[in-house]
Design an enzyme around this catalytic site. Structure first.
Site, short mmCIF file in Angstrom:
data_model
loop_
_atom_site.label_atom_id
_atom_site.label_comp_id
_atom_site.label_asym_id
_atom_site.label_seq_id
_atom_site.Cartn_x
_atom_site.Cartn_y
_atom_site.Cartn_z
N GLY A 19 0.79 -1.22 0.00
CA GLY A 19 0.00 0.00 0.00
C GLY A 19 0.82 1.28 0.00
N THR A 20 2.15 1.15 0.03
CA THR A 20 2.97 2.37 0.08
C THR A 20 2.93 3.15 -1.22
OG1 THR A 20 4.95 1.09 -0.46
CG2 THR A 20 4.51 1.48 1.87
N GLY A 21 2.85 2.46 -2.34
CA GLY A 21 2.73 3.15 -3.62
C GLY A 21 1.40 3.88 -3.73
N ASP A 22 0.35 3.23 -3.27
CA ASP A 22 -0.97 3.88 -3.24
C ASP A 22 -0.96 5.09 -2.33
OD1 ASP A 22 -1.94 1.93 -4.96
OD2 ASP A 22 -2.83 0.72 -3.36
N ASP A 57 -3.36 -2.55 4.22
CA ASP A 57 -3.30 -1.90 2.91
C ASP A 57 -3.58 -0.40 2.93
OD1 ASP A 57 -2.93 -4.47 2.11
OD2 ASP A 57 -4.80 -4.65 0.99
#
Length: 80
Positions: A19-22, A57
């Site tokens: 979830g870091t990219g999101d 997430d």
């Protein structure tokens, strides 16, 4: 074309990378709506760094908590 670089934020205790990219993308979109380009990039970077410290997430931090990291409060203590 403008090249913008942010300071590095070191995350020493990674809890979850999912979830870091999101979180980065959402932080950038939020930042571009509310701030200038440089601050938007710093906001996205801080949002991504904070997400590394949260299990699951979803990035569960507030914009105020992200701005605290941007201001240099990287002690790791999140106020809830």
């Amino acid at each position: 074309m403008e090249y913008i670089e942010t300071d590095e934020l070191e995350v020493t205790d990674v809890v979850d990378r999912i979830g870091t990219g999101d979180a980065y993308a959402a932080g950038l979109i939020y930042g571009l709506i509310h701030f200038d380009n440089e601050k938007a990039l710093r906001f996205a970077n801080a949002a991504c760094a904070l997400k590394h410290t949260i299990l699951g997430d979803v990035n569960l931090v507030s914009p105020q908590e992200i701005e605290e990291v941007m201001a240099g409060n990287t002690g790791g203590r999140i106020k809830r």
